[in-house]
Scaffold this motif. Structure first.
Motif, PDB file in Angstrom:
ATOM      1  N   ASN A  18       0.691  -1.247   0.062  1.00 43.63           N
ATOM      2  CA  ASN A  18      -0.005   0.019  -0.077  1.00 43.63           C
ATOM      3  C   ASN A  18       0.756   1.091  -0.061  1.00 43.63           C
ATOM      4  O   ASN A  18       0.415   2.176   0.561  1.00 43.63           O
ATOM      5  CB  ASN A  18      -0.973   0.061   1.155  1.00 43.63           C
ATOM      6  N   ASN A  52      -8.827   0.979  11.812  1.00 39.63           N
ATOM      7  CA  ASN A  52      -9.111   1.406  10.522  1.00 39.63           C
ATOM      8  C   ASN A  52     -10.193   2.510  10.815  1.00 39.63           C
ATOM      9  O   ASN A  52     -10.037   3.414  10.044  1.00 39.63           O
ATOM     10  CB  ASN A  52      -9.919   0.133   9.823  1.00 39.63           C
ATOM     11  N   GLN A  53     -11.118   2.278  11.765  1.00 43.07           N
ATOM     12  CA  GLN A  53     -12.121   3.538  11.990  1.00 43.07           C
ATOM     13  C   GLN A  53     -11.425   4.662  12.504  1.00 43.07           C
ATOM     14  O   GLN A  53     -11.689   5.982  11.945  1.00 43.07           O
ATOM     15  CB  GLN A  53     -13.041   2.999  12.999  1.00 43.07           C
ATOM     16  N   ARG A  55      -8.168   5.509  11.834  1.00 40.87           N
ATOM     17  CA  ARG A  55      -7.440   5.791  10.634  1.00 40.87           C
ATOM     18  C   ARG A  55      -8.119   6.706   9.692  1.00 40.87           C
ATOM     19  O   ARG A  55      -7.923   8.005   9.376  1.00 40.87           O
ATOM     20  CB  ARG A  55      -6.870   4.688   9.836  1.00 40.87           C
ATOM     21  N   ASP A  56      -9.559   6.195   9.440  1.00 46.45           N
ATOM     22  CA  ASP A  56     -10.465   7.067   8.477  1.00 46.45           C
ATOM     23  C   ASP A  56     -11.063   8.349   9.306  1.00 46.45           C
ATOM     24  O   ASP A  56     -10.984   9.344   8.401  1.00 46.45           O
ATOM     25  CB  ASP A  56     -11.657   6.147   8.059  1.00 46.45           C
ATOM     26  N   GLN A  57     -11.227   8.212  10.511  1.00 41.51           N
ATOM     27  CA  GLN A  57     -11.708   9.446  11.452  1.00 41.51           C
ATOM     28  C   GLN A  57     -10.549  10.559  11.398  1.00 41.51           C
ATOM     29  O   GLN A  57     -10.940  11.761  11.353  1.00 41.51           O
ATOM     30  CB  GLN A  57     -12.175   8.988  12.604  1.00 41.51           C
ATOM     31  N   TYR A  58      -9.275  10.280  11.486  1.00 41.28           N
ATOM     32  CA  TYR A  58      -8.349  11.277  11.646  1.00 41.28           C
ATOM     33  C   TYR A  58      -7.516  11.448  10.440  1.00 41.28           C
ATOM     34  O   TYR A  58      -6.321  11.919  10.473  1.00 41.28           O
ATOM     35  CB  TYR A  58      -7.408  10.832  12.817  1.00 41.28           C
ATOM     36  N   LYS A  59      -7.812  11.012   9.111  1.00 42.16           N
ATOM     37  CA  LYS A  59      -6.980  10.897   7.888  1.00 42.16           C
ATOM     38  C   LYS A  59      -6.518  11.988   7.575  1.00 42.16           C
ATOM     39  O   LYS A  59      -5.375  12.194   7.179  1.00 42.16           O
ATOM     40  CB  LYS A  59      -7.988  10.194   6.878  1.00 42.16           C
ATOM     41  N   ASP A  60      -7.028  13.209   8.108  1.00 43.33           N
ATOM     42  CA  ASP A  60      -6.456  14.492   7.480  1.00 43.33           C
ATOM     43  C   ASP A  60      -5.750  14.973   8.688  1.00 43.33           C
ATOM     44  O   ASP A  60      -4.671  16.014   8.429  1.00 43.33           O
ATOM     45  CB  ASP A  60      -7.519  15.572   7.403  1.00 43.33           C
ATOM     46  N   GLY A  89      -9.192  -4.853   5.844  1.00 38.45           N
ATOM     47  CA  GLY A  89      -9.279  -3.506   5.110  1.00 38.45           C
ATOM     48  C   GLY A  89      -8.060  -2.735   5.659  1.00 38.45           C
ATOM     49  O   GLY A  89      -8.096  -1.506   5.824  1.00 38.45           O
ATOM     50  N   THR A  91      -5.712  -0.334   4.672  1.00 37.44           N
ATOM     51  CA  THR A  91      -5.402   0.156   3.386  1.00 37.44           C
ATOM     52  C   THR A  91      -4.239   1.198   3.474  1.00 37.44           C
ATOM     53  O   THR A  91      -3.605   1.731   2.789  1.00 37.44           O
ATOM     54  CB  THR A  91      -6.466   1.087   2.806  1.00 37.44           C
ATOM     55  N   GLN A  92      -3.493   1.350   4.995  1.00 38.01           N
ATOM     56  CA  GLN A  92      -2.702   1.984   5.126  1.00 38.01           C
ATOM     57  C   GLN A  92      -1.279   1.492   4.594  1.00 38.01           C
ATOM     58  O   GLN A  92      -1.174   0.141   4.622  1.00 38.01           O
ATOM     59  CB  GLN A  92      -2.551   2.612   6.731  1.00 38.01           C
TER      60      GLN A  92
END
Length: 151
Positions: A18, A52-53, A55-60, A89, A91-92
């Motif tokens: 990835n 994963n949640q 990662r997505d929540q803090y992606k920025d 899942g 993806t990082q």
């Protein structure tokens, strides 16, 4: 690793999945969460949806890097690592640490294990084990708040 120690160089990977990262790419703009896991680790798999949640929540606001740390010969199968990463899942970017080079640099003995570095690349929090995502989130939020106050 001790608190406030600098993030080790991300070298010695058998392979990157990835996308590949360097310490230089991670340090400077935002904090980083590095989490160690293994395909043979049941607790890691249980915690992965929360990671994963997160990662997505803090992606920025947060860099997230996974490190696959093998615990046995069976954990060295790159196809199994890819399959498990897809299944859960992940993806990082994944640093495949087949020779424990990064594991040794971190002096890490556990999976799952979580290391939170501030934007300057200094270790601010470490925890091991499958529980405690609330504590991890608290620590990440503290590092993020400090960063916002400093700006």
């Amino acid at each position: 690793m001790k608190l406030r120690e600098p993030m080790p160089e991300l070298t010695g990977a058998a392979e990157w999945l990835n996308g590949q990262l360097t310490r230089e790419k991670l340090v400077g703009e935002k904090p980083t969460l590095i989490h160690f896991w293994s395909i043979s680790c049941h607790l890691c798999k249980e915690a992965m949806p929360q990671v994963n949640q997160f990662r997505d929540q803090y992606k920025d606001k947060l860099n997230v890097v996974a490190v696959h740390m093998p615990r046995s010969e069976n954990d060295l199968n790159i196809e199994e690592i890819k399959k498990t990463a897809a299944e859960y899942g992940i993806t990082q970017p994944i640093f495949v640490d087949s020779e424990h080079k990064l594991t040794d640099a971190f002096e890490n003995q556990y999976v799952p294990a979580y290391y939170v570095f501030d934007k300057d690349g200094l270790l601010r929090h470490f925890q091991a084990g499958g529980s405690g995502m609330k504590m991890l989130e608290k620590r990440v939020n503290r590092v993020l708040a400090e960063m916002e106050q400093a700006e």
